[in-house]
Design an enzyme around this catalytic site. Structure first.
Site, PDB file in Angstrom:
ATOM      1  N   HIS A   9       0.856  -1.182   0.000  1.00 19.11           N
ATOM      2  CA  HIS A   9       0.000   0.000   0.000  1.00 19.11           C
ATOM      3  C   HIS A   9       0.894   1.235   0.000  1.00 19.11           C
ATOM      4  O   HIS A   9       2.126   1.115  -0.021  1.00 19.11           O
ATOM      5  CB  HIS A   9      -0.969  -0.005   1.187  1.00 19.11           C
ATOM      6  CG  HIS A   9      -0.329   0.063   2.532  1.00 19.11           C
ATOM      7  ND1 HIS A   9       0.503  -0.930   3.015  1.00 19.11           N
ATOM      8  CD2 HIS A   9      -0.387   1.007   3.522  1.00 19.11           C
ATOM      9  CE1 HIS A   9       0.912  -0.606   4.226  1.00 19.11           C
ATOM     10  NE2 HIS A   9       0.394   0.563   4.558  1.00 19.11           N
ATOM     11  N   HIS A  31       1.285   3.878   2.205  1.00 16.01           N
ATOM     12  CA  HIS A  31       1.722   4.613   3.390  1.00 16.01           C
ATOM     13  C   HIS A  31       3.237   4.761   3.385  1.00 16.01           C
ATOM     14  O   HIS A  31       3.970   3.856   2.984  1.00 16.01           O
ATOM     15  CB  HIS A  31       1.260   3.908   4.665  1.00 16.01           C
ATOM     16  CG  HIS A  31      -0.191   4.125   4.959  1.00 16.01           C
ATOM     17  ND1 HIS A  31      -0.880   3.418   5.920  1.00 16.01           N
ATOM     18  CD2 HIS A  31      -1.103   4.979   4.409  1.00 16.01           C
ATOM     19  CE1 HIS A  31      -2.145   3.835   5.961  1.00 16.01           C
ATOM     20  NE2 HIS A  31      -2.299   4.774   5.049  1.00 16.01           N
ATOM     21  N   ASP A  63       5.637   4.662   5.501  1.00 15.87           N
ATOM     22  CA  ASP A  63       6.551   3.731   6.173  1.00 15.87           C
ATOM     23  C   ASP A  63       6.761   2.447   5.377  1.00 15.87           C
ATOM     24  O   ASP A  63       7.594   1.611   5.744  1.00 15.87           O
ATOM     25  CB  ASP A  63       6.071   3.416   7.599  1.00 15.87           C
ATOM     26  CG  ASP A  63       4.684   2.813   7.655  1.00 15.87           C
ATOM     27  OD1 ASP A  63       3.815   3.220   6.863  1.00 15.87           O
ATOM     28  OD2 ASP A  63       4.454   1.929   8.503  1.00 15.87           O
ATOM     29  N   HIS A  64       6.034   2.310   4.268  1.00 12.36           N
ATOM     30  CA  HIS A  64       6.212   1.151   3.386  1.00 12.36           C
ATOM     31  C   HIS A  64       6.775   1.534   2.022  1.00 12.36           C
ATOM     32  O   HIS A  64       7.012   0.650   1.193  1.00 12.36           O
ATOM     33  CB  HIS A  64       4.872   0.433   3.189  1.00 12.36           C
ATOM     34  CG  HIS A  64       4.366  -0.225   4.427  1.00 12.36           C
ATOM     35  ND1 HIS A  64       4.383  -1.598   4.614  1.00 12.36           N
ATOM     36  CD2 HIS A  64       3.829   0.296   5.566  1.00 12.36           C
ATOM     37  CE1 HIS A  64       3.883  -1.891   5.799  1.00 12.36           C
ATOM     38  NE2 HIS A  64       3.530  -0.754   6.397  1.00 12.36           N
ATOM     39  N   HIS A 121      -7.474   0.685   6.826  1.00 16.39           N
ATOM     40  CA  HIS A 121      -8.017   2.041   6.735  1.00 16.39           C
ATOM     41  C   HIS A 121      -8.803   2.166   5.421  1.00 16.39           C
ATOM     42  O   HIS A 121      -9.552   1.279   5.046  1.00 16.39           O
ATOM     43  CB  HIS A 121      -6.903   3.087   6.838  1.00 16.39           C
ATOM     44  CG  HIS A 121      -6.286   3.199   8.187  1.00 16.39           C
ATOM     45  ND1 HIS A 121      -7.007   3.530   9.310  1.00 16.39           N
ATOM     46  CD2 HIS A 121      -4.996   3.032   8.583  1.00 16.39           C
ATOM     47  CE1 HIS A 121      -6.197   3.554  10.356  1.00 16.39           C
ATOM     48  NE2 HIS A 121      -4.985   3.252   9.950  1.00 16.39           N
ATOM     49  N   ASP A 161       0.162  -4.186   6.287  1.00 16.70           N
ATOM     50  CA  ASP A 161      -0.789  -3.644   7.256  1.00 16.70           C
ATOM     51  C   ASP A 161      -2.188  -4.168   6.962  1.00 16.70           C
ATOM     52  O   ASP A 161      -2.619  -4.217   5.802  1.00 16.70           O
ATOM     53  CB  ASP A 161      -0.797  -2.122   7.199  1.00 16.70           C
ATOM     54  CG  ASP A 161       0.520  -1.519   7.665  1.00 16.70           C
ATOM     55  OD1 ASP A 161       1.457  -2.283   7.947  1.00 16.70           O
ATOM     56  OD2 ASP A 161       0.605  -0.285   7.733  1.00 16.70           O
ATOM     57  N   HIS A 185       6.238  -6.394  11.415  1.00 15.46           N
ATOM     58  CA  HIS A 185       5.647  -5.075  11.657  1.00 15.46           C
ATOM     59  C   HIS A 185       5.399  -4.902  13.154  1.00 15.46           C
ATOM     60  O   HIS A 185       4.298  -4.602  13.610  1.00 15.46           O
ATOM     61  CB  HIS A 185       4.342  -4.921  10.863  1.00 15.46           C
ATOM     62  CG  HIS A 185       3.952  -3.490  10.603  1.00 15.46           C
ATOM     63  ND1 HIS A 185       3.100  -2.802  11.423  1.00 15.46           N
ATOM     64  CD2 HIS A 185       4.286  -2.627   9.611  1.00 15.46           C
ATOM     65  CE1 HIS A 185       2.923  -1.574  10.940  1.00 15.46           C
ATOM     66  NE2 HIS A 185       3.641  -1.444   9.844  1.00 15.46           N
TER      67      HIS A 185
END
Length: 308
Positions: A61, A63, A65-66, A142, A212, A270
């Site tokens: 995805h 985000h 942090d990825h 999310h 996530d 994670h």
């Protein structure tokens, strides 16, 4: 067999113990990087896995942090001429962020020598090499467009020892030649073809990787029967309310999924730095086995699981 190298196993922000999400999946000459959190290039170099033949990056995805590590990694691949082409796989959302990052930060003024292909994912099989097929499946996190990935070795038929004996193929050079050249001429003048000595088809090794996630129960069919499942477990089960509010999984969620889907082994990643990894692993072992909590630079071989 797959070889996994955990380059980053932390959650949200890097810590002294853990980098951000990045997992290298290798199968023979194929290499896939799943996610590319901040600092992934350093982790690759420190882990000794190198960047050669790294031409596929799969994004769970968008985000940061990825994905933020794409800038330094892709820029270095271009600078060092390590690849002619790089394919980024991800949702429209993730690829948009990746494109902005590369076009406006890494190459704002010139065109790279590296040919970057942006491949938009949809659920289903999206990549096949000579020995591996990769399938994307939707993951709830999310409001993002998120995917997990299932890697499966192509079904194969190995040489059968009993058939080789019956055909009179000696051990050593002749069998090696038969396996690699497809045929061998024996001392008595007979030619034996590889297909004459094959055993029954064998199922290939499989694994699934989930980034996530806010709903493990929705993934049962997507990961059913894999030999190894890599999945986030950001929170201890005692912090379930926080996990739900942030669309992440607890240890119990991940273990329940592994049990329901009949997976062979479970690896949790994670990880929040607030927890002692030994305590997380102890909690997990009380719910599912075999299981491990991944640390940065752990290497795991994925072989067909022994099932009762």
């Amino acid at each position: 067999m797959f070889q996994l190298t955990f380059l980053g196993t932390g959650a949200t922000v890097p810590s002294a113990r853990r980098g951000l999400s990045a997992l290298l999946v290798e199968h023979e000459t194929d290499r896939f990087l799943v996610d590319c959190g901040e600092g992934t290039l350093r982790q690759i170099r420190q882990g000794g896995v190198g960047v050669r033949r790294l031409d596929r990056i799969l994004l769970t995805h968008g985000h940061l942090d990825h994905i933020l590590g794409l800038a330094s990694l892709v820029g270095t691949l271009d600078l060092w001429d390590q690849a002619d082409r790089l394919t980024l796989y991800g949702s429209e959302e993730a690829l948009h962020i990746a494109r902005v990052l590369l076009d406006q930060v890494v190459w704002p003024d010139d065109h790279p020598g590296l040919d970057v292909i942006y491949a938009t994912l949809k659920p289903g099989r999206f990549c096949e090499t000579g020995g591996v097929a990769v399938t994307a499946f939707p993951v709830c996190h999310h409001e993002t467009q998120s995917f997990g990935f299932r890697f499966e070795e192509t079904e194969h038929r190995p040489l059968d020892g009993a058939r080789l004996d019956a055909l009179g193929v000696p051990e050593g050079r002749e069998r090696h030649e038969l396996a690699h050249a497809g045929a061998v001429t024996l001392a008595d003048g007979r030619t034996v073809r590889r297909e004459d000595a094959l055993g029954p088809a064998e199922r290939g090794t499989s694994l699934a990787v989930v980034g996530d996630c806010g709903d493990a129960d929705a993934l049962v069919e997507s990961v059913r029967g894999v030999d190894l499942l890599v999945i986030e477990a950001t929170y201890r089960t005692a912090d379930e309310a926080t996990a739900r509010s942030r669309s992440h999984l607890t240890v119990a969620d991940a273990c329940r999924l592994a049990q329901a889907a009949g997976v062979g082994r479970l690896v949790l990643t994670h990880q929040s730095d607030r927890y002692d990894p030994a305590e997380v692993e102890a909690e997990a072992r009380a719910r599912f086995e075999p299981v491990m909590v991944a640390k940065d630079f752990d290497r795991v071989e994925v072989r067909p699981a022994v099932r009762s």
